[in-house]
Design an enzyme around this catalytic site. Structure first.
Site, mmCIF file in Angstrom:
data_model
loop_
_atom_site.group_PDB
_atom_site.id
_atom_site.type_symbol
_atom_site.label_atom_id
_atom_site.label_comp_id
_atom_site.label_asym_id
_atom_site.label_seq_id
_atom_site.Cartn_x
_atom_site.Cartn_y
_atom_site.Cartn_z
ATOM 1 N N HIS A 77 0.839 -1.215 0.000
ATOM 2 C CA HIS A 77 0.000 0.000 0.000
ATOM 3 C C HIS A 77 0.865 1.252 0.000
ATOM 4 O O HIS A 77 2.069 1.213 0.276
ATOM 5 C CB HIS A 77 -0.954 0.002 1.212
ATOM 6 C CG HIS A 77 -0.313 0.427 2.496
ATOM 7 N ND1 HIS A 77 -0.863 1.345 3.343
ATOM 8 C CD2 HIS A 77 0.841 0.048 3.071
ATOM 9 C CE1 HIS A 77 -0.060 1.523 4.380
ATOM 10 N NE2 HIS A 77 0.981 0.747 4.258
ATOM 11 N N CYS A 131 3.982 5.344 5.440
ATOM 12 C CA CYS A 131 4.019 4.145 6.295
ATOM 13 C C CYS A 131 5.452 3.616 6.309
ATOM 14 O O CYS A 131 6.170 3.721 5.316
ATOM 15 C CB CYS A 131 3.081 3.076 5.724
ATOM 16 S SG CYS A 131 3.119 1.517 6.612
ATOM 17 N N GLN A 149 -6.957 -2.508 10.124
ATOM 18 C CA GLN A 149 -8.147 -1.683 10.350
ATOM 19 C C GLN A 149 -9.233 -2.115 9.364
ATOM 20 O O GLN A 149 -8.924 -2.419 8.216
ATOM 21 C CB GLN A 149 -7.786 -0.200 10.174
ATOM 22 C CG GLN A 149 -6.856 0.303 11.285
ATOM 23 C CD GLN A 149 -6.360 1.717 11.035
ATOM 24 O OE1 GLN A 149 -7.145 2.615 10.775
ATOM 25 N NE2 GLN A 149 -5.055 1.905 11.071
ATOM 26 N N SER A 172 -5.457 5.994 9.920
ATOM 27 C CA SER A 172 -4.041 6.304 9.660
ATOM 28 C C SER A 172 -3.863 7.355 8.577
ATOM 29 O O SER A 172 -2.821 7.997 8.496
ATOM 30 C CB SER A 172 -3.294 5.029 9.236
ATOM 31 O OG SER A 172 -3.296 4.115 10.318
ATOM 32 N N HIS A 175 -5.156 5.656 1.685
ATOM 33 C CA HIS A 175 -4.307 4.613 1.104
ATOM 34 C C HIS A 175 -4.692 4.248 -0.322
ATOM 35 O O HIS A 175 -5.883 4.330 -0.682
ATOM 36 C CB HIS A 175 -4.458 3.290 1.883
ATOM 37 C CG HIS A 175 -4.395 3.333 3.364
ATOM 38 N ND1 HIS A 175 -3.396 2.704 4.098
ATOM 39 C CD2 HIS A 175 -5.245 3.884 4.291
ATOM 40 C CE1 HIS A 175 -3.637 2.880 5.402
ATOM 41 N NE2 HIS A 175 -4.739 3.582 5.542
HETATM 42 O O1 LIG Z 1 0.746 0.300 10.799
HETATM 43 C C1 LIG Z 1 1.772 0.439 10.168
HETATM 44 N N1 LIG Z 1 2.340 1.628 9.904
HETATM 45 C C2 LIG Z 1 1.689 2.884 10.336
HETATM 46 C C3 LIG Z 1 0.801 3.412 9.191
HETATM 47 C C4 LIG Z 1 -0.192 2.392 8.690
HETATM 48 N N2 LIG Z 1 -1.481 2.349 9.041
HETATM 49 C C5 LIG Z 1 -2.043 1.306 8.404
HETATM 50 C C6 LIG Z 1 -3.369 0.805 8.390
HETATM 51 C C7 LIG Z 1 -3.654 -0.313 7.624
HETATM 52 C C8 LIG Z 1 -2.659 -0.928 6.867
HETATM 53 C C9 LIG Z 1 -1.355 -0.436 6.867
HETATM 54 C C10 LIG Z 1 -1.048 0.688 7.641
HETATM 55 N N3 LIG Z 1 0.097 1.375 7.862
HETATM 56 C C11 LIG Z 1 2.750 3.966 10.584
HETATM 57 O O2 LIG Z 1 3.881 3.764 10.091
HETATM 58 O O3 LIG Z 1 2.396 4.962 11.201
HETATM 59 C C12 LIG Z 1 2.475 -0.722 9.601
HETATM 60 C C13 LIG Z 1 3.748 -0.771 9.134
HETATM 61 C C14 LIG Z 1 4.101 -2.075 8.627
HETATM 62 C C15 LIG Z 1 5.334 -2.450 8.073
HETATM 63 C C16 LIG Z 1 5.503 -3.766 7.607
HETATM 64 C C17 LIG Z 1 4.468 -4.682 7.697
HETATM 65 C C18 LIG Z 1 3.240 -4.317 8.275
HETATM 66 C C19 LIG Z 1 3.080 -2.988 8.716
HETATM 67 S S1 LIG Z 1 1.692 -2.255 9.439
#
Ligand SMILES: O=C(N[C@H](Cc1nc2ccccc2[nH]1)C(=O)O)c1cc2ccccc2s1
Length: 179
Positions: A77, A131, A149, A172, A175
């Site tokens: 994403h 992200c 989510q 967040s 996307h």
């Molecule tokens: O929640 C994450 N990162 C958050 C932003 C974000 N919010 C999300 C909500 C749904 C799917 C992916 C998403 N990524 C941040 O960096 O503030 C994640 C990062 C990663 C990295 C590798 C694999 C899974 C994930 S889930």
């Protein structure tokens, strides 16, 4: 077991991916010439084949709807955060102040470049996604129901393998998702 046409697989016309139960590995077969081989033929589009295998074959080689155990899918994403995001900060920008409307406009610009074929979601994510998965071209790995989510999960599970979503909003930010 036969799989969707070779068009999805990147293999040259006439070739298809099959599964060897004895070795529990995929192999490449041409029914017209009866040729079979363990490695893909020379003029295979290996990028397309990689995506095809990632969504149709688990590492063990068994073809499975979701891969990595039933009901799981793998997505990448591109996230654009805004001042109302749950965590309005990222590796790109310490304090994110853009409005949600601005974030949606930015994401629509990315969507057009992907749809035109000028670039890919993964390549854009590396520089544009807020992200931390950006460093992995937005790859989130395999996930099942309940892991992400709800709005993200619903949009992701509605995609066909390889398909890119429209703008999806979560707490967040906004996307684009590619299954
Ligand atoms: O929640 C994450 N990162 C958050 C932003 C974000 N919010 C999300 C909500 C749904 C799917 C992916 C998403 N990524 C941040 O960096 O503030 C994640 C990062 C990663 C990295 C590798 C694999 C899974 C994930 S889930």
């Amino acid at each position: 077991k036969r799989y969707p046409t070779q068009a999805d697989s990147g293999l040259p016309s006439g070739w298809e991916v099959r599964h060897s139960n004895s070795k529990n590995l995929p192999y490449y077969f041409n029914p017209a010439t009866k040729e079979s081989r363990w490695e893909p033929p020379a003029d295979t589009n290996t990028e397309t084949l990689k995506l095809y295998m990632a969504t149709h074959h688990t590492p063990a080689g068994r073809p499975e709807a979701g891969g990595q155990g039933e009901g799981k899918i793998r997505c990448s994403h591109l996230l654009v955060k805004h001042r109302g995001s749950r965590r309005p900060s990222s590796w790109r920008e310490a304090e994110i102040t853009r409005s949600k409307e601005e974030a949606i406009e930015i994401l629509k610009g990315h969507e057009q470049r992907i749809q035109s074929g000028e670039t890919t979601l993964g390549d854009l994510a590396v520089s544009e996604s807020d992200c931390s998965s950006a460093r992995k071209k937005g790859d989130l790995g395999f996930f099942g129901h309940g892991d992400m989510q709800k709005e993200f999960e619903d949009a992701a599970f509605a995609l066909e393998p390889g398909q890119v979503s429209g703008v999806v909003e979560t707490a967040s930010g906004v996307h684009l998702i590619q299954r």
